[in-house]
Design an enzyme around this catalytic site. Structure first.
Site, mmCIF file in Angstrom:
data_model
loop_
_atom_site.group_PDB
_atom_site.id
_atom_site.type_symbol
_atom_site.label_atom_id
_atom_site.label_comp_id
_atom_site.label_asym_id
_atom_site.label_seq_id
_atom_site.Cartn_x
_atom_site.Cartn_y
_atom_site.Cartn_z
ATOM 1 N N GLY A 1 0.843 -1.207 0.090
ATOM 2 C CA GLY A 1 -0.029 0.016 -0.171
ATOM 3 C C GLY A 1 0.883 1.245 -0.129
ATOM 4 O O GLY A 1 0.518 2.201 -0.701
ATOM 5 N N SER B 1 1.329 -7.378 -9.384
ATOM 6 C CA SER B 1 2.493 -8.497 -9.184
ATOM 7 C C SER B 1 3.640 -7.369 -9.397
ATOM 8 O O SER B 1 3.703 -6.239 -10.040
ATOM 9 C CB SER B 1 2.677 -9.297 -10.399
ATOM 10 O OG SER B 1 3.930 -9.939 -10.249
ATOM 11 N N LYS C 1 -4.218 -13.488 -11.878
ATOM 12 C CA LYS C 1 -2.951 -13.192 -11.077
ATOM 13 C C LYS C 1 -2.804 -14.568 -10.397
ATOM 14 O O LYS C 1 -1.420 -14.887 -10.139
ATOM 15 C CB LYS C 1 -3.314 -12.161 -10.017
ATOM 16 C CG LYS C 1 -2.367 -12.071 -8.654
ATOM 17 C CD LYS C 1 -1.089 -11.578 -9.269
ATOM 18 C CE LYS C 1 0.055 -11.133 -8.501
ATOM 19 N NZ LYS C 1 0.218 -11.884 -7.261
ATOM 20 N N HIS D 1 -0.782 -16.589 -12.600
ATOM 21 C CA HIS D 1 0.424 -15.982 -12.467
ATOM 22 C C HIS D 1 1.207 -16.450 -11.342
ATOM 23 O O HIS D 1 2.587 -16.944 -11.538
ATOM 24 C CB HIS D 1 0.372 -14.300 -12.509
ATOM 25 C CG HIS D 1 1.774 -13.658 -12.119
ATOM 26 N ND1 HIS D 1 2.261 -13.603 -10.755
ATOM 27 C CD2 HIS D 1 2.634 -13.023 -12.795
ATOM 28 C CE1 HIS D 1 3.272 -12.966 -10.842
ATOM 29 N NE2 HIS D 1 3.458 -12.537 -12.109
ATOM 30 N N ASN D 2 0.729 -16.480 -10.177
ATOM 31 C CA ASN D 2 1.469 -17.110 -9.168
ATOM 32 C C ASN D 2 1.728 -18.605 -9.390
ATOM 33 O O ASN D 2 2.915 -19.005 -8.862
ATOM 34 C CB ASN D 2 0.681 -16.942 -7.891
ATOM 35 C CG ASN D 2 0.718 -15.463 -7.358
ATOM 36 O OD1 ASN D 2 1.169 -14.460 -8.069
ATOM 37 N ND2 ASN D 2 0.509 -15.326 -6.059
ATOM 38 N N GLU E 1 4.614 -18.872 -11.384
ATOM 39 C CA GLU E 1 5.845 -18.291 -10.406
ATOM 40 C C GLU E 1 6.298 -19.379 -9.561
ATOM 41 O O GLU E 1 7.396 -19.582 -9.532
ATOM 42 C CB GLU E 1 5.217 -16.809 -9.517
ATOM 43 C CG GLU E 1 6.106 -16.505 -8.367
ATOM 44 C CD GLU E 1 5.429 -15.300 -7.667
ATOM 45 O OE1 GLU E 1 5.032 -14.430 -8.283
ATOM 46 O OE2 GLU E 1 5.406 -15.681 -6.437
#
Ligand code: 6PG
Length: 467
Positions: free
Chosen positions: A16, A135, A190, A193-194, A197
């Site tokens: 954040g 990401s 996402k 994506h992970n 990863e």
């Protein structure tokens, strides 16, 4: 009355905070909120503003209603909190303070089903909801993340001007940010994506472990090997940081040797494994990488077992060339990830373009790599990664070495969950006749589940002579 700000960021954890600094660098005015917890979280937003000069015109808050009131309409509020019930709690707290058409954004790693549900329930209340997969870790958040946006399309049109400014830019200067579909589309992408990863990281760990026991190997030589691969088509962010990690020393000793061999996870690997299983989409590299982390966590059991079941390692095997194996496995890992996305496109009717997703992942993200840029260029002319001619060439040149790596690892007693999963997947997906006919016969034998015959013209259940 003070002039209102453009955006609100809720949650001053590292992501954040760094996204806020990125927004501020782009000249976007901000209200920053962090909860008040006596003794542990006091004046957090104010302290951040005092620490980072680019935030000096941002407004700090510990009261939710004052924070919301400081933002111009329609409000754009980015929630940066850990995934889970805390997101529902903050949404419940903030709803009474919002007006219709305000935009709430969850930028955490939420499950795409949760995002889909939140999207629907907020839409009923007239609140526009976006779930953004972000990401790039803390550096990406600060310098330019990869942004995978899902949810309310109209809301995306309103926020995209600013999101495109803070996003990473690809090699042609295009922002790595895009709208991927309604509901939980952004968080779905996402999650995949992970998964990629996880397998990318595990593949590097396996190559590392295969190199380690070899007589000519030491951390420096492995670091140099990775470094040399960085100057080739194997280049990736994860390989680069792995090489760098190996260079760190403390009191003359490699720092890496001090780290406990138990890998943690925050849940997205389990979600992608479950999603692949539920959708019938083979993703066994991601699954293997996740289970390798689970297995690693049983450290004392592993130690005990290593004494009880000593390895039968052979010394008579020579270390084969590893690069082609690494490359082939990476292509297969990416293939499985993009296949999951292709399948979700049909299931959820999301307008997902594989080329666009490769672009979004090509910079800012943890899985950015030369391969991702290559896939972006190749997707318009191919339906899947395995159809692409560079993959075909790699396999025709590297299959023998891939076998040698597996034989070497077995000979040395080294587990290779991802490399062997890739091999098993590749062998199975390129096998003209699988052993599944025996499975079908077994299912029919014990449960009369029926099967199709090879020469059957129309769909219809058959039973064997055992019926
Ligand atoms: C990213 C990462 C990030 C993720 C961490 C930790 O794209 O920046 O995917 O979002 O939270 O990598 O994930 P694990 O704790 O599950 O390894």
């Amino acid at each position: 009355m003070n002039k209102k700000v453009s955006w609100g960021v809720l949650g001053m954890g590292v992501m954040g905070l760094n996204l806020s600094r990125n927004f501020a660098d782009q000249g976007i005015s901000l209200a920053l909120y962090n909860r008040f917890m006596k003794g542990s979280e006091e004046q957090v937003a104010l302290k951040k503003i005092k620490t980072y000069p680019e935030l000096n015109s941002a407004l700090p808050f510990e009261s939710l209603d004052l924070f919301v009131a400081a933002i111009e309409s329609p409000r754009k509020i980015l929630i940066m909190l850990p995934a889970g019930p805390i997101i529902d709690k903050i949404i419940d707290d903030i709803i009474p303070l919002l007006d219709e058409k305000d935009i709430l954004i969850d930028g955490g790693n939420s499950h795409y089903n949760d995002t889909g549900k939140r999207f629907l329930s907020l839409a009923k209340k007239g609140i526009r909801f976006l779930g953004i997969g972000i990401s790039g870790g803390k550096i990406g958040a600060l310098k330019g993340p990869s942004l995978m946006v899902g949810g309310d399309r109209k809301a995306y049109h309103i926020v995209s001007k600013d999101l495109l400014k803070i996003a990473a830019k690809n090699i042609n200067g295009k922002p790595c940010c895009g709208y991927l579909g309604s509901g939980g589309a952004g968080h779905y992408v996402k999650m995949v994506h992970n998964g990629i990863e996880y397998a990318e990281m595990q593949l590097i760990a396996e190559i590392f472990e295969i190199c380690l026991p070899h007589a000519d190997s030491n951390l420096e030589s492995i670091q140099n090997l990775f470094k040399s691969w960085q100057n080739s088509s194997s280049e990736s962010y994860l390989l680069g940081i792995s090489s760098e990690i190996l260079s760190y020393k403390q009191a003359g000793e490699p720092y890496i040797n001090r780290i406990l061999d138990q890998a943690s996870n925050k849940g997205t690997g389990a979600w992608v494994t479950a999603s692949g299983a539920l959708a019938g989409s083979p993703n066994n590299l991601m699954t293997a990488a996740l289970h390798a982390r689970f297995t690693s966590s049983f450290q004392s059991l592993r130690k005990k077992n290593s004494i009880e079941y000593p390895s039968l390692a052979s010394n008579n095997v020579t270390l084969p060339n590893l690069k082609k194996t690494y490359d082939i496995c990476r292509w297969i890992n990416h293939h499985q990830g993009f296949e999951m996305i292709q399948q979700a496109k049909d299931t959820y009717k999301w307008n997902l373009s594989l080329e666009n997703i490769a672009l979004i992942w090509s910079e800012g993200s943890i899985i950015k790599s030369k391969l991702m840029n290559q896939l972006k260029l190749l997707f318009p002319d191919a339906n899947s990664v395995m159809e692409m001619s560079p993959f075909k060439k790699l396999v025709s040149k590297g299959q023998k070495e891939w076998m040698d790596v597996l034989i070497y690892s077995i000979g040395k007693g080294i587990p290779t969950p991802c490399i062997s999963s890739a091999w098993n997947y590749f062998k199975a997906i390129t096998q003209a006749r699988s052993s599944a006919y025996l499975i079908q016969a077994q299912r029919d034998f014990f449960g009369s589940h029926g099967f199709n015959l090879i020469d059957q013209k129309e769909e219809g259940k058959n039973h064997g002579p055992w019926a």
